[in-house]
Design an enzyme around this catalytic site. Structure first.
Site, short mmCIF file in Angstrom:
data_model
loop_
_atom_site.label_atom_id
_atom_site.label_comp_id
_atom_site.label_asym_id
_atom_site.label_seq_id
_atom_site.Cartn_x
_atom_site.Cartn_y
_atom_site.Cartn_z
N ASN A 94 1.12 7.12 4.10
CA ASN A 94 1.72 5.79 4.15
C ASN A 94 3.20 5.85 3.74
O ASN A 94 3.53 6.15 2.60
CB ASN A 94 0.93 4.87 3.20
N HIS A 99 1.07 -2.45 -10.22
CA HIS A 99 -0.04 -1.58 -10.63
C HIS A 99 0.30 -0.12 -10.37
O HIS A 99 0.12 0.74 -11.22
CB HIS A 99 -1.30 -1.99 -9.89
N ARG A 100 0.83 0.17 -9.16
CA ARG A 100 1.16 1.55 -8.80
C ARG A 100 2.35 2.04 -9.62
O ARG A 100 2.39 3.18 -10.08
CB ARG A 100 1.46 1.68 -7.30
N ASP A 110 -5.68 5.60 -5.65
CA ASP A 110 -6.58 4.67 -4.97
C ASP A 110 -6.28 3.32 -5.57
O ASP A 110 -6.19 3.18 -6.81
CB ASP A 110 -8.05 5.05 -5.17
N SER A 111 -6.07 2.35 -4.72
CA SER A 111 -5.69 1.04 -5.23
C SER A 111 -6.34 -0.03 -4.38
O SER A 111 -6.79 0.23 -3.27
CB SER A 111 -4.16 0.89 -5.22
N TYR A 155 -1.95 -6.45 0.85
CA TYR A 155 -2.31 -7.77 0.30
C TYR A 155 -1.17 -8.41 -0.49
O TYR A 155 -1.34 -9.48 -1.08
CB TYR A 155 -3.54 -7.63 -0.60
N LYS A 184 9.41 -5.16 -8.19
CA LYS A 184 8.00 -4.84 -7.94
C LYS A 184 7.61 -3.52 -8.61
O LYS A 184 6.56 -3.42 -9.26
CB LYS A 184 7.73 -4.78 -6.44
N LYS A 212 4.30 3.47 0.87
CA LYS A 212 3.84 3.98 -0.43
C LYS A 212 4.72 5.14 -0.88
O LYS A 212 5.10 5.23 -2.05
CB LYS A 212 2.39 4.43 -0.30
N PHE A 247 3.51 -4.95 1.45
CA PHE A 247 2.60 -4.58 2.55
C PHE A 247 1.19 -4.83 2.05
O PHE A 247 0.96 -5.14 0.88
CB PHE A 247 2.82 -3.12 2.98
#
Length: 201
Positions: free
Chosen positions: A10, A186-187, A75-76, A160, A181, A13, A158
């Site tokens: 991705n 979270h990431r 994994d998210s 959600y 962001k 990402k 991107f």
């Protein structure tokens, strides 16, 4: 400089990952850039288990090539409390992997019709796993709390991102500037925790 492979193809990402891990003594490659494409079955019961499954699969491919490489994987997903934490670990596969996020997002909004603000609580969860060349494994997990909005908004994210409202900023995740962001996502949080681990290597 040591090689680090992140188990994703991705591009969005990878942009986030490179921004957050910048300055570490690693050359960072995506799985695709490293020419690795293992068949990975994500059958874990949690974000952490699935992240480890991905990292181990890529590490096994790298090991066969005899390279000294650190492999990271994440994994998210999105957990919505009113929907029993759906879509959860199935976030990427929710309604089918080839279904557009516009359709997925609108389906989730429709399923929450009539649910008041205070019960629309949700969060992004991210687990980042690392497998080192000596076989050591580490996992770090973090969340970004918010609630589900009533329509998609924003162009910066991107997945959600357009439906998770972040109360402290008064906007959707997809309306945040990339730097904002990365600071609260979270990431971003999980990667910064993992960054500390990589610094100590």
């Amino acid at each position: 400089m040591q090689k680090l492979i992140f188990a994703t193809g991705n591009k969005d990402k990878m942009r986030e990952i490179r921004m957050i891990l910048e300055g570490l003594p690693y050359e960072i490659y995506s799985m695709k850039e490293a020419g690795i494409n293992p068949d990975i079955v994500e059958d874990g019961k949690s974000f952490a288990e699935n992240a480890l499954i991905k990292a181990r699969a890529v590490a096994d491919c790298v090991k066969q090539a005899g390279e000294n490489v650190v492999v990271l994987a994440d994994d998210s997903g999105l957990e919505i409390d009113a929907l029993n934490k759906e879509p959860g670990i199935y976030s990427a596969r929710y309604m089918g992997e080839d279904t557009s996020y516009h359709i997925k997002n609108n389906n989730l909004i429709e399923r929450l019709e009539g649910v008041p603000d205070e019960k629309r609580t949700a969060r992004f969860v991210c687990a980042v796993a690392a497998v080192f060349s000596d076989g050591r494994e580490e996992v770090r997990e973090a969340t970004m709390e918010g609630r589900i909005g009533y329509e998609e908004k924003g162009e910066n994210g991107f997945g959600y991102d357009p439906i998770l409202y972040i109360p402290e900023f008064g906007c959707m995740s997809a309306e945040l500037a990339p730097e904002q962001k990365n600071a609260i996502s979270h990431r971003g949080k999980a990667l910064r925790m993992m960054r500390e681990c990589l610094k100590d290597m």
